[in-house]
Motif scaffolding. Structure first.
Motif, short mmCIF file in Angstrom:
data_model
loop_
_atom_site.label_atom_id
_atom_site.label_comp_id
_atom_site.label_asym_id
_atom_site.label_seq_id
_atom_site.Cartn_x
_atom_site.Cartn_y
_atom_site.Cartn_z
N UNK A 132 -3.50 -0.92 13.74
CA UNK A 132 -4.65 -1.21 12.88
C UNK A 132 -4.57 -0.37 11.61
N UNK A 133 -4.25 0.92 11.78
CA UNK A 133 -4.18 1.82 10.63
C UNK A 133 -3.08 1.39 9.66
N UNK A 134 -1.94 0.97 10.19
CA UNK A 134 -0.87 0.48 9.32
C UNK A 134 -1.30 -0.78 8.57
N UNK A 135 -2.00 -1.67 9.26
CA UNK A 135 -2.50 -2.89 8.61
C UNK A 135 -3.50 -2.53 7.52
N UNK A 136 -4.33 -1.52 7.77
CA UNK A 136 -5.29 -1.10 6.75
C UNK A 136 -4.57 -0.51 5.54
N UNK A 137 -3.53 0.27 5.79
CA UNK A 137 -2.77 0.85 4.68
C UNK A 137 -2.13 -0.27 3.85
N UNK A 138 -1.56 -1.25 4.53
CA UNK A 138 -0.95 -2.38 3.83
C UNK A 138 -2.01 -3.15 3.03
N UNK A 139 -3.19 -3.32 3.61
CA UNK A 139 -4.27 -4.03 2.91
C UNK A 139 -4.70 -3.26 1.67
#
Length: 159
Positions: free
Chosen positions: A143-150
């Motif tokens: 989730x955190x990686x997806x947030x960083x990408x977003x």
């Protein structure tokens, strides 16, 4: 269980790297489409580990209850985190992993309260809790990686 402890240490190294390499403003930003932020996901991993391993085995937490109350399931992100708390979280990511291994080796978890996770798995003992916790922490790392990408994607649109 050696592999599961190795996996836990690696997950925690990945979470620490994300925590250390991400600017505070990005850690605390809630990207569009999400209801929490990178920092919450990392701190939530520490809080949940304590609940799954210590609370359900009838043992005292190895961290201050502040972390549990602030980052347990159902909480909202704290948007006013300071550098000192980020340093504390960095420390807890390593130390709680080390302490878990020591406590496990010392047979600190002879009893365990059966628990059904929101994922739908039933945990019967500390071994199952350790395995499930690794899965849970990987989920929140993702989730955190997806947030960083977003966040990076949002920035590219702004430029």
């Amino acid at each position: 269980m050696n592999f599961h402890f190795q996996a836990h240490r690696q997950i925690r190294l990945n979470l620490r790297q994300l925590l250390r390499e991400t600017p505070t403003e990005d850690l605390l930003l809630i990207p569009d489409g999400f209801n929490n932020n990178m920092y919450w996901n990392i701190a939530h991993s520490v809080a949940t580990q304590q609940l799954l391993h210590y609370y359900l085995s009838g043992n005292p937490f190895r961290i201050d209850k502040y972390w549990i109350e602030t980052y347990k399931k159902g909480t909202l992100p704290n948007l006013s985190v300071n550098a000192s708390e980020i340093e504390d979280l960095d420390f807890l990511l390593t130390e709680t992993s080390k302490i878990l291994l020591k406590d496990y080796d010392a047979d600190f978890f002879p009893e365990y309260q059966k628990y059904t996770t929101s994922f739908g798995l039933v945990l019967h003992d500390i071994q199952e809790a350790i395995i499930f916790n690794n899965m849970h922490e990987c989920q929140h790392y993702g989730y955190a990686l997806a947030q960083k990408r977003a966040i990076l994607g949002e920035r590219s649109w702004e430029e």
